[in-house]
Design a protein around this motif. Sequence first.
Motif, short mmCIF file in Angstrom:
data_model
loop_
_atom_site.label_atom_id
_atom_site.label_comp_id
_atom_site.label_asym_id
_atom_site.label_seq_id
_atom_site.Cartn_x
_atom_site.Cartn_y
_atom_site.Cartn_z
N LYS A 71 0.83 -1.21 0.00
CA LYS A 71 0.00 0.00 0.00
C LYS A 71 0.86 1.25 0.00
CE LYS A 71 -3.73 2.50 2.29
NZ LYS A 71 -3.50 3.57 1.40
N GLU A 72 1.88 1.27 0.84
CA GLU A 72 2.74 2.45 0.95
C GLU A 72 3.50 2.72 -0.35
OE1 GLU A 72 2.06 0.80 5.05
OE2 GLU A 72 2.60 -0.05 3.11
N ILE A 73 4.04 1.65 -0.96
CA ILE A 73 4.78 1.83 -2.22
C ILE A 73 3.84 2.24 -3.34
CG2 ILE A 73 6.14 0.64 -3.98
CD1 ILE A 73 7.48 -0.95 -1.73
N THR A 74 2.63 1.66 -3.39
CA THR A 74 1.65 2.05 -4.39
C THR A 74 1.34 3.55 -4.29
OG1 THR A 74 0.66 -0.15 -4.45
CG2 THR A 74 -0.69 1.66 -5.27
N ASP A 75 1.11 4.01 -3.05
CA ASP A 75 0.83 5.43 -2.84
C ASP A 75 2.02 6.30 -3.27
OD1 ASP A 75 -1.61 4.67 -1.78
OD2 ASP A 75 -1.02 5.00 0.32
N LEU A 76 3.20 5.87 -2.92
CA LEU A 76 4.40 6.63 -3.26
C LEU A 76 4.63 6.66 -4.77
CD1 LEU A 76 6.76 8.22 -2.06
CD2 LEU A 76 8.00 6.06 -1.84
N LEU A 77 4.38 5.55 -5.45
CA LEU A 77 4.52 5.51 -6.91
C LEU A 77 3.53 6.47 -7.58
CD1 LEU A 77 4.99 1.69 -7.50
CD2 LEU A 77 6.64 3.48 -8.07
N LEU A 78 2.29 6.46 -7.11
CA LEU A 78 1.29 7.34 -7.70
C LEU A 78 1.63 8.81 -7.45
CD1 LEU A 78 -1.27 7.62 -9.31
CD2 LEU A 78 -2.58 7.31 -7.19
N GLU A 79 2.08 9.11 -6.24
CA GLU A 79 2.49 10.48 -5.92
C GLU A 79 3.70 10.89 -6.76
OE1 GLU A 79 4.45 13.06 -2.29
OE2 GLU A 79 3.49 11.16 -1.81
N GLY A 80 4.67 9.99 -6.88
CA GLY A 80 5.86 10.28 -7.68
C GLY A 80 5.51 10.52 -9.14
N TYR A 81 4.57 9.73 -9.67
CA TYR A 81 4.14 9.90 -11.06
C TYR A 81 3.38 11.22 -11.23
CZ TYR A 81 1.59 9.03 -15.40
OH TYR A 81 1.06 9.14 -16.65
N SER A 82 2.43 11.47 -10.34
CA SER A 82 1.60 12.68 -10.45
C SER A 82 2.42 13.96 -10.32
CB SER A 82 0.52 12.67 -9.37
OG SER A 82 -0.32 11.56 -9.54
N ALA A 83 3.36 13.98 -9.38
CA ALA A 83 4.15 15.18 -9.11
C ALA A 83 5.45 15.23 -9.92
CB ALA A 83 4.46 15.26 -7.61
N GLN A 84 5.68 14.20 -10.76
CA GLN A 84 6.90 14.13 -11.56
C GLN A 84 8.16 14.25 -10.71
OE1 GLN A 84 7.44 13.52 -15.21
NE2 GLN A 84 5.78 12.40 -14.25
N LYS A 85 8.16 13.53 -9.58
CA LYS A 85 9.33 13.48 -8.71
C LYS A 85 10.33 12.47 -9.26
CE LYS A 85 6.99 14.69 -4.43
NZ LYS A 85 6.79 14.33 -3.02
N THR A 86 11.58 12.61 -8.84
CA THR A 86 12.58 11.61 -9.16
C THR A 86 12.45 10.48 -8.14
OG1 THR A 86 14.07 13.26 -10.09
CG2 THR A 86 15.07 11.17 -9.39
N CYS A 87 12.40 9.25 -8.61
CA CYS A 87 12.24 8.10 -7.73
C CYS A 87 13.40 7.13 -7.91
CB CYS A 87 10.93 7.37 -8.02
SG CYS A 87 9.46 8.37 -7.71
N SER A 88 13.84 6.54 -6.81
CA SER A 88 14.85 5.47 -6.82
C SER A 88 14.14 4.18 -6.48
CB SER A 88 15.93 5.74 -5.78
OG SER A 88 16.66 6.88 -6.14
N VAL A 89 14.35 3.16 -7.32
CA VAL A 89 13.67 1.88 -7.15
C VAL A 89 14.72 0.77 -7.11
CG1 VAL A 89 11.87 0.38 -8.07
CG2 VAL A 89 11.77 2.82 -8.50
N THR A 90 14.52 -0.20 -6.22
CA THR A 90 15.44 -1.33 -6.07
C THR A 90 14.68 -2.63 -6.26
OG1 THR A 90 16.83 -0.07 -4.57
CG2 THR A 90 17.08 -2.46 -4.51
N TRP A 91 15.31 -3.56 -6.99
CA TRP A 91 14.72 -4.89 -7.22
C TRP A 91 15.82 -5.94 -7.13
CZ3 TRP A 91 15.81 -1.28 -10.84
CH2 TRP A 91 16.62 -1.64 -11.91
N THR A 92 15.44 -7.16 -6.72
CA THR A 92 16.40 -8.27 -6.65
C THR A 92 15.94 -9.48 -7.45
OG1 THR A 92 15.37 -9.01 -4.59
CG2 THR A 92 17.35 -7.66 -4.39
#
Length: 108
Positions: A71-92
Amino acid sequence: MKAKLFKYLGLSCAVVMLSNTASLADSASGKIREYHLNSQVAQRGVCIQLNPTLPTPGGWLCLWKDNSLYKEITDLLLEGYSAQKTCSVTWTTYRGGYAAIDYMSCFN
C-alpha cells in the motif's frame, strides 16, 4: 606451492561470487513516465517505466501484492508519477517476466 594454492582459492572465490550475482540488488533512479495497471494479472499491482529507461525486460518494474509495503509503495509511486518526482527503485528478483520492486523512495 603458494602460487598453486592461491590459484585454486582464487578460482573457488570467483565461482562463489558469480553464483551469487542473482541475489544482488539492482537499482535505478528517474521519473516515472508510465504508470500501468492490469486487472488481468493476478496478485500484481502497478507496473512502471522510468525515464531514463531501465535495464530490465521492456524497461518495466512491477509491484506485487505480497510485498509487505504494498500500500505504501503504491501510494508513493502514484504520488511520484503525479508530481513528476525523481524516484529510486530497487529490485532483486524477476516475476512474470518483469523486475519485482522491493523498495523505493521519491524526492524532489
